[in-house]
Design a protein around this motif. Structure first.
Motif, mmCIF file in Angstrom:
data_model
loop_
_atom_site.group_PDB
_atom_site.id
_atom_site.type_symbol
_atom_site.label_atom_id
_atom_site.label_comp_id
_atom_site.label_asym_id
_atom_site.label_seq_id
_atom_site.Cartn_x
_atom_site.Cartn_y
_atom_site.Cartn_z
ATOM 1 N N LEU A 13 0.821 -1.202 0.000
ATOM 2 C CA LEU A 13 0.000 0.000 0.000
ATOM 3 C C LEU A 13 0.859 1.258 0.000
ATOM 4 O O LEU A 13 0.599 2.200 -0.753
ATOM 5 C CB LEU A 13 -0.920 -0.024 1.226
ATOM 6 C CG LEU A 13 -2.149 0.841 1.224
ATOM 7 C CD1 LEU A 13 -3.042 0.505 0.047
ATOM 8 C CD2 LEU A 13 -2.914 0.647 2.513
ATOM 9 N N ALA A 14 1.890 1.273 0.807
ATOM 10 C CA ALA A 14 2.768 2.443 0.878
ATOM 11 C C ALA A 14 3.681 2.548 -0.347
ATOM 12 O O ALA A 14 4.046 3.645 -0.753
ATOM 13 C CB ALA A 14 3.610 2.388 2.143
ATOM 14 N N LEU A 15 4.030 1.425 -0.923
ATOM 15 C CA LEU A 15 4.971 1.432 -2.037
ATOM 16 C C LEU A 15 4.299 1.641 -3.388
ATOM 17 O O LEU A 15 4.798 2.398 -4.221
ATOM 18 C CB LEU A 15 5.760 0.121 -2.059
ATOM 19 C CG LEU A 15 6.603 -0.165 -0.817
ATOM 20 C CD1 LEU A 15 7.217 -1.549 -0.904
ATOM 21 C CD2 LEU A 15 7.668 0.891 -0.641
ATOM 22 N N ALA A 16 3.189 0.973 -3.628
ATOM 23 C CA ALA A 16 2.550 1.017 -4.939
ATOM 24 C C ALA A 16 1.300 1.876 -4.979
ATOM 25 O O ALA A 16 0.804 2.190 -6.052
ATOM 26 C CB ALA A 16 2.210 -0.400 -5.393
ATOM 27 N N GLY A 17 0.764 2.248 -3.835
ATOM 28 C CA GLY A 17 -0.446 3.049 -3.806
ATOM 29 C C GLY A 17 -1.692 2.188 -3.708
ATOM 30 O O GLY A 17 -1.658 0.974 -3.908
ATOM 31 N N TYR A 18 -2.806 2.848 -3.402
ATOM 32 C CA TYR A 18 -4.045 2.132 -3.153
ATOM 33 C C TYR A 18 -4.531 1.365 -4.372
ATOM 34 O O TYR A 18 -4.919 0.206 -4.266
ATOM 35 C CB TYR A 18 -5.139 3.088 -2.674
ATOM 36 C CG TYR A 18 -6.448 2.380 -2.488
ATOM 37 C CD1 TYR A 18 -6.681 1.624 -1.354
ATOM 38 C CD2 TYR A 18 -7.422 2.400 -3.473
ATOM 39 C CE1 TYR A 18 -7.852 0.924 -1.192
ATOM 40 C CE2 TYR A 18 -8.600 1.705 -3.316
ATOM 41 C CZ TYR A 18 -8.813 0.977 -2.167
ATOM 42 O OH TYR A 18 -9.973 0.282 -2.016
ATOM 43 N N ARG A 19 -4.546 1.993 -5.531
ATOM 44 C CA ARG A 19 -5.137 1.360 -6.710
ATOM 45 C C ARG A 19 -4.440 0.054 -7.079
ATOM 46 O O ARG A 19 -5.096 -0.962 -7.310
ATOM 47 C CB ARG A 19 -5.126 2.318 -7.888
ATOM 48 C CG ARG A 19 -6.074 3.482 -7.671
ATOM 49 C CD ARG A 19 -6.015 4.426 -8.819
ATOM 50 N NE ARG A 19 -5.215 5.584 -8.418
ATOM 51 C CZ ARG A 19 -5.078 6.661 -9.137
ATOM 52 N NH1 ARG A 19 -5.627 6.749 -10.317
ATOM 53 N NH2 ARG A 19 -4.365 7.676 -8.695
ATOM 54 N N VAL A 20 -3.136 0.074 -7.128
ATOM 55 C CA VAL A 20 -2.372 -1.134 -7.489
ATOM 56 C C VAL A 20 -2.451 -2.165 -6.369
ATOM 57 O O VAL A 20 -2.682 -3.356 -6.618
ATOM 58 C CB VAL A 20 -0.900 -0.776 -7.793
ATOM 59 C CG1 VAL A 20 -0.064 -2.022 -8.020
ATOM 60 C CG2 VAL A 20 -0.823 0.161 -8.978
ATOM 61 N N ALA A 21 -2.277 -1.734 -5.123
ATOM 62 C CA ALA A 21 -2.288 -2.659 -3.988
ATOM 63 C C ALA A 21 -3.651 -3.316 -3.813
ATOM 64 O O ALA A 21 -3.731 -4.516 -3.535
ATOM 65 C CB ALA A 21 -1.881 -1.927 -2.714
ATOM 66 N N ALA A 22 -4.719 -2.557 -3.973
ATOM 67 C CA ALA A 22 -6.059 -3.124 -3.821
ATOM 68 C C ALA A 22 -6.337 -4.157 -4.913
ATOM 69 O O ALA A 22 -6.896 -5.225 -4.643
ATOM 70 C CB ALA A 22 -7.106 -2.027 -3.849
ATOM 71 N N PHE A 23 -5.951 -3.854 -6.139
ATOM 72 C CA PHE A 23 -6.131 -4.807 -7.234
ATOM 73 C C PHE A 23 -5.375 -6.103 -6.949
ATOM 74 O O PHE A 23 -5.933 -7.203 -7.044
ATOM 75 C CB PHE A 23 -5.658 -4.188 -8.554
ATOM 76 C CG PHE A 23 -5.634 -5.161 -9.690
ATOM 77 C CD1 PHE A 23 -6.808 -5.534 -10.323
ATOM 78 C CD2 PHE A 23 -4.433 -5.705 -10.122
ATOM 79 C CE1 PHE A 23 -6.784 -6.443 -11.382
ATOM 80 C CE2 PHE A 23 -4.411 -6.605 -11.168
ATOM 81 C CZ PHE A 23 -5.586 -6.979 -11.799
ATOM 82 N N LEU A 24 -4.101 -5.993 -6.589
ATOM 83 C CA LEU A 24 -3.296 -7.186 -6.326
ATOM 84 C C LEU A 24 -3.796 -7.954 -5.111
ATOM 85 O O LEU A 24 -3.751 -9.194 -5.075
ATOM 86 C CB LEU A 24 -1.826 -6.798 -6.156
ATOM 87 C CG LEU A 24 -1.153 -6.257 -7.413
ATOM 88 C CD1 LEU A 24 0.266 -5.794 -7.095
ATOM 89 C CD2 LEU A 24 -1.161 -7.292 -8.521
#
Length: 76
Positions: A13-24
């Motif tokens: 979440l801190a590294l890739a952001g919400y959009r990418v982290a939530a998808f993964l």
């Protein structure tokens, strides 16, 4: 295993952001809980993950004005 997926989500979440982290996160958790056995099921997992990440982002960012984490790697 689900706890490890959640822990990875928190770090990502801190590294890739919400959009990418939530998808993964949704992809990983759905894969752990009910592994897709066909290409059609993989498409369902990907589409549902994309839809849930996009919908929650739109609701929280646009309608509720909640600042969601922007990733250091992605910047969005």
């Amino acid at each position: 295993v689900a706890f490890a997926v959640f822990a990875a989500y928190v770090v990502l979440l801190a590294l890739a952001g919400y959009r990418v982290a939530a998808f993964l996160f949704v992809v990983a958790l759905r894969t752990v809980i009910d592994p897709p056995r066909s290409a059609r099921r993989w498409v369902v997992v990907m589409v549902s993950a994309l839809a849930s990440a996009a919908l929650t982002y739109v609701v929280f960012d646009n309608y509720l004005s909640v600042l969601l984490p922007r990733g250091r790697w992605t910047g969005w």
